[in-house]
Design an enzyme around this catalytic site. Structure first.
Site, PDB file in Angstrom:
ATOM      1  CD  GLU A  30      -0.913  -5.586   5.580  1.00  9.66           C
ATOM      2  OE1 GLU A  30      -0.904  -6.242   4.515  1.00  9.66           O
ATOM      3  OE2 GLU A  30      -0.886  -4.342   5.611  1.00  9.66           O
TER       4      GLU A  30
ATOM      5  CB  CYS B  76      -0.961  -0.042   1.195  1.00 12.93           C
ATOM      6  SG  CYS B  76      -2.350   1.086   1.031  1.00 12.93           S
TER       7      CYS B  76
ATOM      8  CG  HIS C 222      -3.692  -3.688   3.285  1.00 18.14           C
ATOM      9  ND1 HIS C 222      -2.525  -3.094   3.684  1.00 18.14           N
ATOM     10  CD2 HIS C 222      -4.469  -2.701   2.783  1.00 18.14           C
ATOM     11  CE1 HIS C 222      -2.582  -1.785   3.450  1.00 18.14           C
ATOM     12  NE2 HIS C 222      -3.751  -1.513   2.896  1.00 18.14           N
TER      13      HIS C 222
END
Lengths: 229, 739
Positions: A205, A86, A203
């Site tokens: 994560e 990002c 993302h």
């Protein structure tokens, strides 16, 4: 695998990726403050999401010129794996470590939603945990994720297999409906020429824990651990 | 007293009036001061005694709300409420309005509203872990609504997204009464160690007073006074009093404050919100029963030539005032230098009991502290009760020929359509703990490193409050409690945001008094105390007030987030059960308004004993793993709830209308009777649930089963879930495209 996460003033998914790395590797990454003089010897450097320095100029523009990024670039030249997520992707393009730029989303709005992502190649240390063509569900959350490069550059990226991920629908088909931000050729993530640097807008994560929804991001972390340990 | 460098004008009645003080209030000021104030002093008193800061119209009524409970660590009166969530942890939360600024400048008004409420929470030592909001806009047909909605949503997202705090929930209503006065209520929930809570009471004569954060400018001067007056047509001319937000600076301030709070340096801390340096310095010193001296020439400013008046009344954002232990000064300074924030020692605590301000060596204000708080007006405004409405029998209201076509109209109406266009502009996933995303009954965020989760919701049904304030106030509390229950959480406490018109009008004050009374009863019956809150009055333009809107922000606890319930149908072939009873109440319903074009009748009765009994039963079902889906029934009644469950899961259902619904099927389908839930269970588990319900004296019945791609009624009507979903999803994006 030893890893480090660069923390800028304004980083805000630094803890999210810390948790995902800790889960995947069994040990906490080193959190490196942007003014720290030294970057430890690690196998993977992560530039996390957020709004580095407030992103008031152009996303990632100031962070790209910070001293710590010079050190990250030096490590990248030596072949150390670097992952930008990002804002991290924006910073790596601004720093010239990855081709292209990230423009404001086509509809000019911030977008947070789970999107479909097609793995364009499993032949990298980042994507080795996936199969080529595999469709993932991973969230995006950004205002400036509209990937752009000129056609020659895009053609070259495609020829050299430097496209890592593209936005797609559930069946793996690209199309404007599946494109959350207007990115050229639905590109969500790209490699450098040696595929040791990856930048992506989604993302992974935030897709490692079944309680929170998708676990499709686990393959990225597991693949990196496998490749870099 | 010496003269300041900028000679100040003599105080005339006109200047007093411009500051929003009545002649009586000015006399009160003269009485305790024993002389005429200068302009700086008048400014300080006027903001301290503004409605916004002094709660002068609402104080006596707010005091009647229940604020106690075993779970309560800190009730109203601090920057935010604090509750115990076990394991040595505490949840810190509050909701606050930024209505007037958001109407004038929607992006900055909403953004700084979010920034302000987050500051209230991290001032107390808590890291913000979730934001919510409650928004009210005017009619979709009003020329300004699109612009206001777009700006407010972008502002909320712009601030919260940059801070890295997920915006996980909220509510939005449209009503013409908000055409000239939109409501932007923002709520923040934070997490702290229960023995590491920071308070605002100053202590220690001689201790240094420290200013940290952003520099002071001329923005927002008299924001608190603006928030205490009604609008006329020149509202836009007030734009210069709207503050400008800088979420990046606030992110730095958050991290710096939490880093400092991990040390032992802080005696007291208070954010500079409404009325800026004035209210923060007065609140800290008054709570500590001390005096305070500030050297205004040491305040970091970003504009030249600022007067004491401007410095004291500025509402520049992202600033904090702290009292530090003298020996910790250098530790603290190093932390703020690291985060590149201003850190200035601007004064010290004294034993004089006075607020003394100096500039360039001269005294520019000298006021006793306690009267600024204790002598603040406390009005018992005249009020008149809202007249009761005549009952309305469902059988007297025309029934629809095709109830499912009616359903499609309802779920496509502005108050019921999908809010996806809004919440996709909010980062609702950052921090990696969002277990239940926007769109459910309540959002759920996990407490990192534990199995626990906090359930969060904001609720109010203003049309009920207008029809019957007491019942509406009770319903708002009950619905928040029910929404928390519907995800499986134990409701712990609430914050309120009381949005009303001009309290000087007895009928408006009657709405306020009625809502408080209803809230009080519901809080007591549900053991759901108020721990923080905010009042926003004078929400009216050219003499027309908004619907009374007492928004409830509820917080509940899940011991194990893996047991959380959600509203989406999971698989076909499951039994659908209705928990709770009703008589098909259509008064004040969305059916009546959207389909019949009527807004009469009383709102549904709120039976708090049934609410408690039914909710406790449903929570037990969820905790015991007996149900696969749960959804509370509210706006639009049973059929709307059923459609929401079907659309979320992409699975249809068949429903059998009971015999008692024959006389008025639309009452059964669309009635808004309270204390009800829909749940699903494996088909062979339904009988056991009905047996348990009977034992618990809770009404329950099986009304159908899940499956297929349509909603089908025993009357023979049918509609596809895909059609419903399209109608439900397309209105808001299409409306916003028409700009």
């Amino acid at each position: 695998m030893k890893s480090a996460v660069i923390v800028f003033p304004g980083s805000n998914r630094d803890n999210d990726v810390r948790l995902a790395l800790a889960d995947a590797t069994g040990r906490d990454p080193t959190m490196v403050w942007h003014r720290d003089a030294t970057l430890p010897e690690v196998d993977l450097i992560v530039v996390p999401g957020g709004f580095s320095y407030g992103d008031y100029l152009r996303c990632g523009a100031i962070a790209a010129h910070s001293p710590v990024l010079r050190e990250v670039a030096e490590r990248a030249r030596r072949g150390v794996a670097v992952l930008g997520i990002c804002n991290g992707f924006q910073i790596l393009t601004e720093a010239g470590l990855l081709p292209g730029v990230l423009l404001r989303n086509a509809n000019l709005k911030f977008v947070c939603r789970e999107v479909g992502l097609r793995v364009e190649t499993s032949q990298s240390l980042f994507t080795a945990g996936y199969a080529t063509g595999q469709v993932l569900r991973i969230p995006v959350a950004h205002h400036d994720g509209n990937y752009f490069a000129d056609d020659d550059t895009l053609d070259r990226l495609e020829e050299r297999g430097q496209i890592a991920f593209r936005y797609c629908n559930a069946d793996g088909v690209f199309g404007s409906e599946a494109n959350p931000n207007g990115s050229a050729r639905n590109i969500a993530g790209v490699f450098n020429e040696t595929k040791t640097v990856l930048g992506l807008m989604p993302h992974p994560e935030n897709a490692v824990d079944g309680l929170l929804g998708s676990t499709d991001g686990r393959g990225l972390f597991a693949g990196m651990v496998e490749a870099l340990s | 007293m010496t003269e300041s460098m900028n000679p100040e004008p003599a105080i005339t009645p006109a200047i007093v009036a411009e500051h929003g003080l009545t002649p009586e209030e000015y006399d009160r000021l003269l009485a305790f001061l024993g002389r005429a104030p200068n302009l700086t002093e008048l400014g300080i008193v006027s903001v301290m005694w503004s409605e916004h800061c002094s709660y002068k119209s609402s104080r006596r009524w707010l005091k009647t709300l229940p604020t106690q409970g075993r779970q309560v660590i800190q009730g109203p009166g601090e920057n935010a409420g604090v509750i115990d969530i076990g394991d040595g942890q505490a949840a810190v939360f509050k909701m606050e309005s930024h209505n007037h600024p958001s109407f004038i400048e929607p992006y900055q008004g909403a953004a700084t509203g979010v920034g302000g409420i987050m500051r209230d929470v991290f001032t107390m030592g808590a890291r913000p872990i979730a934001n919510l909001n409650a928004l009210r806009f005017g009619s979709p047909e009003d020329a300004k609504t699109r612009h206001l909605l777009a700006g407010v949503v972008a502002g909320i997202g712009g601030y919260g997204n940059c801070m890295g705090v997920p915006t996980v929930g909220g509510e939005v209503n449209f009503d013409p009464s908000y055409n000239g006065n939109i409501l932007v209520n923002a709520m923040t929930v934070g997490l702290a160690d229960r023995d590491r809570i920071f308070y605002s009471a100053a202590a220690g004569v001689g201790n240094p007073v420290i200013y940290v954060g952003a520099k002071t400018g001329r923005d927002g001067i008299h924001g608190a006074t603006m928030a205490s007056a009604a609008f006329t047509d020149d509202a836009e001319e007030k734009r210069p009093t709207v503050q400008v937000g800088d979420p990046f600076t606030e992110k730095l301030l958050l991290e710096a404050c939490l880093e400092l709070m991990a040390t032992d340096a802080i005696v007291a801390i208070q954010d500079m919100g409404a009325a800026g340096l004035t209210s923060s310095s007065v609140e800290m010193s008054s709570k500590g029963d001390l005096g305070i001296e500030l050297a205004l020439d040491r305040v970091p400013v970003r504009e030249t030539g600022m007067t004491p008046y401007e410095i004291m009344l500025s509402e520049s954002q992202e600033r904090m005032l702290m009292v530090l232990k003298p020996e910790a000064m250098e530790t603290a300074r190093a932390i703020f230098v690291k985060w590149e924030l201003d850190f200035a020692e601007i004064g010290r605590l004294t034993d004089s009991g006075r607020l003394v301000l100096t500039m360039n060596g001269g005294t520019v204000a000298d006021l006793p502290v306690q009267p600024l708080v204790d002598e603040a007006p406390n009005y018992d405004r005249p009020w008149q009760p809202t007249p009761a409405r005549a009952p309305l029998d469902a059988a007297s209201i025309p029934a629809p020929a095709d109830p499912l076509a009616t359903l499609a109209r309802l779920i496509g109406c502005p108050d019921l359509v999908s809010r996806r266009w809004i919440w996709e502009q909010y980062d609702h996933l950052v921090m990696a703990n969002t277990v239940q995303r926007p769109g459910g009954d309540a959002a759920v965020v996990r407490i990192e490193g534990t199995r626990k989760g906090l359930a969060l919701t904001t609720d109010c049904t203003p049309r009920y409050c207008a029809a019957d304030p007491k019942r509406g106030g009770a319903q708002a509390v009950a619905e928040a409690w029910r929404n928390l229950t519907a995800v499986g959480a134990r409701p712990l406490a609430l914050t309120d945001n009381m949005n009303f018109g001009n309290p000087e009008r007895p009928e408006i004050m009657g709405q306020f008094v009625g809502c408080i009374e209803g809230m009080r009863e519901a809080c007591l019956a549900l053991e759901f105390p108020v721990v923080s809150g905010n009042v926003s009055l004078y929400n009216e333009t050219n003499g027309t007030g908004i619907l009374p809107t007492p928004v409830i922000g509820g917080v509940g606890l899940l011991a194990d987030v893996s047991k959380m319930a959600s509203l989406a149908f999971k698989t076909a072939g499951q039994a659908i059960l209705l928990i709770g009873a009703g008589d098909g109440h259509l008064g004040c319903s969305l059916y009546l308004r959207e389909i019949e074009g009527r807004e009469d009748g009383p709102p549904p009765a709120v039976d708090l004993a049934a609410e408690r009994r039914n909710g406790d039963f449903v929570r037990r079902l969820i905790e015991g793993g007996h149900v696969t889906t749960c959804h509370d029934l509210s706006d639009g009644g049973l059929l709307v709830a059923l459609a929401e469950m079907a659309m979320a899961g992409g699975i249809g259902a068949e429903i059998a209308l009971p015999e008692e619904a024959a006389a008025a099927p639309h009452g059964w389908l669309f009635g808004e009777d309270q204390a009800r839930y829909l749940v699903t269970a494996e088909a062979d588990a339904a009988a056991e649930i009905l047996r348990m319900a009977k034992a618990a004296r809770v009404p329950a019945s099986t009304i159908g089963s899940t499956g297929g791609g349509t909603l089908t009624l025993s009357t023979g009507h049918t509609i596809s879930v895909a059609t419903l979903k399209k109608t439900h999803e397309e209105w808001l994006p299409a409306y916003m495209r028409e700009a």
